[in-house]
Design a protein around this motif. Structure first.
Motif, PDB file in Angstrom:
ATOM      1  N   VAL A   1      27.012 -27.238 -17.598  1.00 45.83           N
ATOM      2  CA  VAL A   1      28.092 -28.154 -17.953  1.00 45.83           C
ATOM      3  C   VAL A   1      28.812 -27.578 -19.166  1.00 45.83           C
ATOM      4  N   ARG A   2      30.141 -27.627 -19.117  1.00 45.21           N
ATOM      5  CA  ARG A   2      30.918 -26.984 -20.177  1.00 45.21           C
ATOM      6  C   ARG A   2      32.056 -27.896 -20.648  1.00 45.21           C
ATOM      7  N   TYR A   3      32.126 -28.020 -21.981  1.00 48.22           N
ATOM      8  CA  TYR A   3      33.262 -28.654 -22.648  1.00 48.22           C
ATOM      9  C   TYR A   3      34.036 -27.558 -23.380  1.00 48.22           C
ATOM     10  N   PRO A   4      35.183 -27.895 -23.953  1.00 50.29           N
ATOM     11  CA  PRO A   4      35.967 -26.847 -24.630  1.00 50.29           C
ATOM     12  C   PRO A   4      35.201 -26.070 -25.698  1.00 50.29           C
TER      13      PRO A   4
ATOM     14  N   ASP B   1      35.414 -40.558 -21.582  1.00 46.15           N
ATOM     15  CA  ASP B   1      36.426 -40.501 -20.516  1.00 46.15           C
ATOM     16  C   ASP B   1      37.671 -39.726 -20.944  1.00 46.15           C
ATOM     17  N   GLY B   2      37.543 -38.941 -22.009  1.00 46.93           N
ATOM     18  CA  GLY B   2      38.676 -38.131 -22.458  1.00 46.93           C
ATOM     19  C   GLY B   2      38.663 -36.780 -21.765  1.00 46.93           C
ATOM     20  N   THR B   3      38.248 -35.761 -22.496  1.00 47.77           N
ATOM     21  CA  THR B   3      38.161 -34.425 -21.922  1.00 47.77           C
ATOM     22  C   THR B   3      37.041 -34.370 -20.883  1.00 47.77           C
ATOM     23  N   ALA B   4      37.385 -33.983 -19.670  1.00 47.42           N
ATOM     24  CA  ALA B   4      36.397 -33.937 -18.590  1.00 47.42           C
ATOM     25  C   ALA B   4      35.604 -32.635 -18.662  1.00 47.42           C
ATOM     26  N   PRO B   5      34.290 -32.707 -18.455  1.00 46.64           N
ATOM     27  CA  PRO B   5      33.490 -31.476 -18.419  1.00 46.64           C
ATOM     28  C   PRO B   5      33.655 -30.772 -17.077  1.00 46.64           C
ATOM     29  N   THR B   6      33.271 -29.515 -17.018  1.00 47.35           N
ATOM     30  CA  THR B   6      33.241 -28.778 -15.758  1.00 47.35           C
ATOM     31  C   THR B   6      31.796 -28.415 -15.445  1.00 47.35           C
ATOM     32  N   LEU B   7      31.441 -28.542 -14.174  1.00 44.47           N
ATOM     33  CA  LEU B   7      30.115 -28.162 -13.708  1.00 44.47           C
ATOM     34  C   LEU B   7      30.231 -26.884 -12.878  1.00 44.47           C
ATOM     35  N   THR B   8      29.454 -25.877 -13.230  1.00 37.77           N
ATOM     36  CA  THR B   8      29.458 -24.616 -12.487  1.00 37.77           C
ATOM     37  C   THR B   8      28.024 -24.204 -12.178  1.00 37.77           C
ATOM     38  N   TRP B   9      27.876 -23.305 -11.192  1.00 40.06           N
ATOM     39  CA  TRP B   9      26.562 -22.820 -10.764  1.00 40.06           C
ATOM     40  C   TRP B   9      26.449 -21.321 -11.030  1.00 40.06           C
ATOM     41  N   VAL B  10      25.260 -20.911 -11.394  1.00 45.13           N
ATOM     42  CA  VAL B  10      24.905 -19.491 -11.456  1.00 45.13           C
ATOM     43  C   VAL B  10      23.816 -19.277 -10.410  1.00 45.13           C
ATOM     44  N   THR B  11      24.097 -18.438  -9.408  1.00 40.94           N
ATOM     45  CA  THR B  11      23.188 -18.232  -8.284  1.00 40.94           C
ATOM     46  C   THR B  11      22.841 -16.752  -8.160  1.00 40.94           C
ATOM     47  N   PRO B  12      21.823 -16.416  -7.331  1.00 40.07           N
ATOM     48  CA  PRO B  12      21.547 -15.000  -7.076  1.00 40.07           C
ATOM     49  C   PRO B  12      22.810 -14.278  -6.629  1.00 40.07           C
ATOM     50  N   ALA B  13      23.029 -13.086  -7.170  1.00 36.30           N
ATOM     51  CA  ALA B  13      24.304 -12.382  -6.998  1.00 36.30           C
ATOM     52  C   ALA B  13      24.657 -12.118  -5.542  1.00 36.30           C
ATOM     53  N   ASP B  14      23.650 -11.929  -4.691  1.00 37.20           N
ATOM     54  CA  ASP B  14      23.941 -11.563  -3.304  1.00 37.20           C
ATOM     55  C   ASP B  14      24.016 -12.771  -2.380  1.00 37.20           C
TER      56      ASP B  14
END
Length: 367
Positions: free
Chosen positions: A218-221, A166-179
């Motif tokens: 999912v990304r942490y520092p 519960d300290g540093t929060a992760p970020t969730l991002t998407w990689v999708t088809p470019a168009d």
């Protein structure tokens, strides 16, 4: 030698008092980049209840004030490598000494023990033996929940990541088809000690996206991981075609009487289509769930001639195509051959008559 003497002294202290003890594991494992939790609940003589105190966590096996990982009263004495990364998950006065280390690295691995000091200056205790912290590679991955995708219809795809940190929060991002234009919403919920980070992706898949990848990351520092979903886009039958090893010209198949006919109907669709051949309104074969179906007619006769229809159908639509079967009769072929032979014979006979007449006419003038 010093470490052994320190341990024996602490053990003697515990035996004498009989009231100092702690519940903490011998080993704890954390993943690189996440947090480490060392559970700890401590006990002390009852006469010290509600007495002011402070707690210290050491990253060592002995009382080494250059290796302070956490100090409840001040950050000044905390080792630089732990600064602003350590905290207690509970309340010290509630006998909870559990330690949390955020953004753990391999350099944090090693022994840890807790010490309590009561403000009276006379009561303190080092809770031994130590807890060994092990740091492994970051292996946790997000989870993608696939959704049914139909070409041209909006859909949402959900990705979650569970953690007890519960300290540093992760970020969730998407990689999708470019168009592909997309949008995503994010939320976090908690159940017990588990935090669930959720990202919901909105998109409208097209047929060209079938087989392409969606990636949730999912990304942490200092670390990251990802999960990949291969898009399965459903669509109605399209590009229906009819072919044959025999002559196919302008949707016609020409077969000689008595020979066999083979005609292939194929289509593109997902899921696979139910294909059916029909002739004069009559279904010729059981429904066949595939994207291709052969029509085979043995020893073709004149009654087999006519228009054949191939119909493809799945849950998203239908498609159809037609082909005309022309049966070439053997009898008519023989008739034409006889006519041709008679014409040739007539021409030969006529030529012979003309040549003979010319010959006799020439001979009579010469006499």
């Amino acid at each position: 030698m010093i470490g052994r003497s320190f341990f024996l002294l602490s053990l003697l202290q515990a035996v004498v008092s009989g009231q100092w003890s702690a519940d903490n594991p011998r080993d704890v494992t954390a993943q690189n980049g996440l947090c480490a939790r060392i559970p700890c609940h401590y006990r002390y003589p009852s006469n010290l209840n509600n007495k002011p105190r402070f707690g210290i966590w050491f990253n060592s096996e002995t009382l080494d004030f250059t290796s302070v990982a956490f100090f409840s009263e001040s950050h000044i004495t905390v080792s630089t490598k732990f600064l602003h990364r350590t905290r207690l998950s509970g309340v010290l006065t509630n006998d909870d000494c559990s330690l949390v280390i955020d953004n753990v690295t391999s350099q944090d691995a090693g022994p840890y023990f807790f010490r309590v000091d009561f403000i009276d200056g006379q009561n303190y205790y080092n809770y031994l033996p130590v807890t060994q912290l092990n740091v492994t590679d970051f292996t946790d991955k997000p989870t993608i929940f696939p959704a049914e995708m139909v070409a041209g219809q909006p859909v949402t795809v959900t990705c979650i990541f569970n953690t007890t940190c519960d300290g540093t929060a992760p970020t969730l991002t998407w990689v999708t088809p470019a168009d592909e234009p997309t949008s995503a919403s994010h939320s976090v919920t908690q159940q017990g000690d588990t935090l669930t980070y959720t990202s919901v992706l909105s998109l409208t898949p097209a047929l060209k996206h079938h087989g392409q990848n969606l990636t949730c990351r999912v990304r942490y520092p200092t670390v990251s991981s990802e999960q990949v979903l291969t898009m399965t886009v459903q669509y109605a039958p399209r590009n229906l075609s009819i072919t044959s090893p025999d002559n196919v010209n302008s949707s016609r198949v020409i077969i000689k009487e008595g020979n066999s006919a083979e005609i292939l109907c194929s289509v593109q669709s997902f899921p696979a289509s139910n294909l059916t051949w029909r002739h004069l309104g009559v279904t010729l074969n059981p429904t066949h769930c595939s994207n291709e179906l052969w029509l085979k007619i043995l020893q073709v006769t004149q009654k087999d001639a006519g228009v054949y229809q191939c119909v493809a159908e799945n849950e998203h639509g239908t498609g159809e195509g037609t082909v005309t079967l022309i049966v070439e009769l053997h009898g008519s072929e023989r008739t034409w051959k006889c006519v041709a032979a008679m014409i040739v014979l007539a021409v030969i006979l006529a030529a012979s008559v003309i040549i003979t007449a010319i010959f006799w006419a020439t001979r009579c003038r010469n006499k």
